[in-house]
Design a protein around this motif. Structure first.
Motif, short mmCIF file in Angstrom:
data_model
loop_
_atom_site.label_atom_id
_atom_site.label_comp_id
_atom_site.label_asym_id
_atom_site.label_seq_id
_atom_site.Cartn_x
_atom_site.Cartn_y
_atom_site.Cartn_z
N SER A 290 0.77 -1.34 -0.20
CA SER A 290 0.16 -0.01 0.09
C SER A 290 0.93 1.32 0.12
N ASP A 301 -4.55 7.84 -1.28
CA ASP A 301 -4.04 6.57 -0.72
C ASP A 301 -4.63 5.15 -1.47
N TRP A 302 -3.81 4.16 -1.61
CA TRP A 302 -4.16 3.14 -2.27
C TRP A 302 -3.67 1.65 -1.60
N GLY A 303 -4.27 0.60 -1.84
CA GLY A 303 -3.94 -0.64 -1.33
C GLY A 303 -4.20 -1.72 -2.38
N ASN A 320 6.01 5.22 -1.11
CA ASN A 320 5.57 4.02 0.10
C ASN A 320 6.17 4.17 1.42
N ALA A 327 5.95 -2.14 -2.29
CA ALA A 327 4.62 -1.80 -2.97
C ALA A 327 4.80 -2.03 -4.55
#
Ligand code: GTQ
Ligand code: FE2
Length: 359
Positions: A290, A301-303, A320, A327
């Motif tokens: 993430s 924000d990403w996952g 990261n 990531a």
């Protein structure tokens, strides 16, 4: 206002009316009309949690059964909804969708001028069949469907399989070159042994001496284990992208396909990239870990499994902030066409101050 001015305005107005009758418009008036705001793709994110749930629901919908369609959810960029594009699109140039292949189901065979890629997010029991060769796909695998290759999908396992489809359909549509036809049967016969296409080019290391090198994009399969191992082994990276590699077309050494460039990049623990902007547009899917991407001053924000878009000429930098886990981002862009038209430009910009969030 003087009478002279008044007369000039009248004269032009009357002239414009005559032009309009000839379906014509004066360039000087077009420039004078001032700022136009044509619909533009917005930086955006489609969350895996929501898309996964909706894909499962689509899998259970009865009505779409047997209609030759795909259980695919197009991810439509809100900035482009007003653009009247033929295909709901994620960027001006690319459409993308979350597709679920339900256990026991087939997605009927067809072919089209638009090229596609499949990037597997979840499940390992599905196959895509391309020009008579079947490809078993696992999470993190990339499979290409070049222009006009026959393709159907099937899932003989008892677990749903979900992948990301990305297509150059908006580009093809722009040229009015979209053409699609169904295969005469629901599924096409399998006429080639497993691994045929990859073997025909010695897995990218050899070429056939007897057959002509056509430069044609093959329906190749790129395994996650190989791609990820390549990133792990690399030492030099890009200040803007970390460790990044493109899935090449091994018969040309060039971009993945004539219209689309697929890449895989690793942001090592603690990596914060420099910022840049370029004329290509990019669709990302998070393969591992993430982090966040700052796009034109807004933090996204990403996952795992999230799909997000960096539109053309939007400044962006990747972060990261985990100190232990890497990531990995999969991405697809319109870079090849921009390059071939000599329209590709890339500019360094300062790291951005965060003034808001996306998603
Ligand atoms: O799987 O063949 O998301 O033809 C859009 C168009 C998937 C497919 C999409 C397609 C397909
Ligand atoms: Fe298709």
């Amino acid at each position: 206002m003087t009478t002279e001015n008044q007369a000039a305005i009248e004269q032009e107005k009357e002239y414009m009316e005559r032009l309009a009758k000839q379906d014509s418009y004066p360039l000087w008036a077009f420039h004078r009309d001032g700022d136009r705001h044509p619909p533009k793709a917005a930086p955006w994110v489609w969350r895996w949690k929501e898309m996964r749930e909706l894909a499962y629901e689509a899998g259970r919908l009865e009505r779409i059964k047997g209609q030759g369609y795909r259980r695919a959810l197009l991810m439509q960029n809100p900035g482009l909804k007003a653009a009247g594009m033929a295909t709901p699109s994620s960027t001006k140039t690319m459409s993308s969708a979350i597709q679920i292949v339900w256990p026991g189901e087939i997605a009927e065979a067809h072919r089209h001028t638009a090229a596609a890629i499949r990037w597997v997010i979840e499940g390992s029991g599905a196959f895509t069949v391309q020009d008579g060769e079947q490809f078993r796909m696992e999470p993190g695998d990339l499979n290409l469907t070049p222009s006009f290759v026959w393709h159907d999908h099937k899932n003989p396992s008892d677990e749903p399989v979900i992948w990301l489809d990305c297509l150059d359909a908006p580009m093809v549509g722009f040229f009015d070159a979209m053409f699609q036809e169904p295969f005469p049967e629901d599924v096409q016969p399998i006429t080639k042994p497993d691994g045929y296409s990859n073997a025909s080019i010695g897995n990218g290391l050899m070429r056939s001496v007897s057959s002509e090198v056509t430069g044609r994009a093959l329906p190749l399969n790129y395994k996650w284990v190989d791609a990820y191992a390549a990133l792990q082994a690399m030492n030099e990276g890009s200040r803007y992208d970390g460790i990044i590699m493109e899935y090449t077309n091994p018969t040309t050494g060039g971009h993945t396909m004539p219209t689309l460039a697929c890449k895989l990049q690793q942001l090592r623990p603690g990596f914060h990239s420099d910022a840049h902007k370029h004329t290509s547009s990019v669709v990302y899917n998070v393969a591992k870990g993430s982090g966040s991407t700052i796009i034109d001053g807004k933090k996204l924000d990403w996952g795992f499994g999230d799909t997000f878009v960096v539109p053309s000429m939007n400044a962006h930098e990747h972060i990261n902030d985990s100190m232990s886990e890497d990531a990995v981002l999969f991405s697809m862009s319109d870079l090849p066409l921009l390059e071939s038209m000599l329209l590709y430009q890339e500019h360094h910009v300062d790291r951005q101050e965060v003034t808001g969030t996306i998603g």
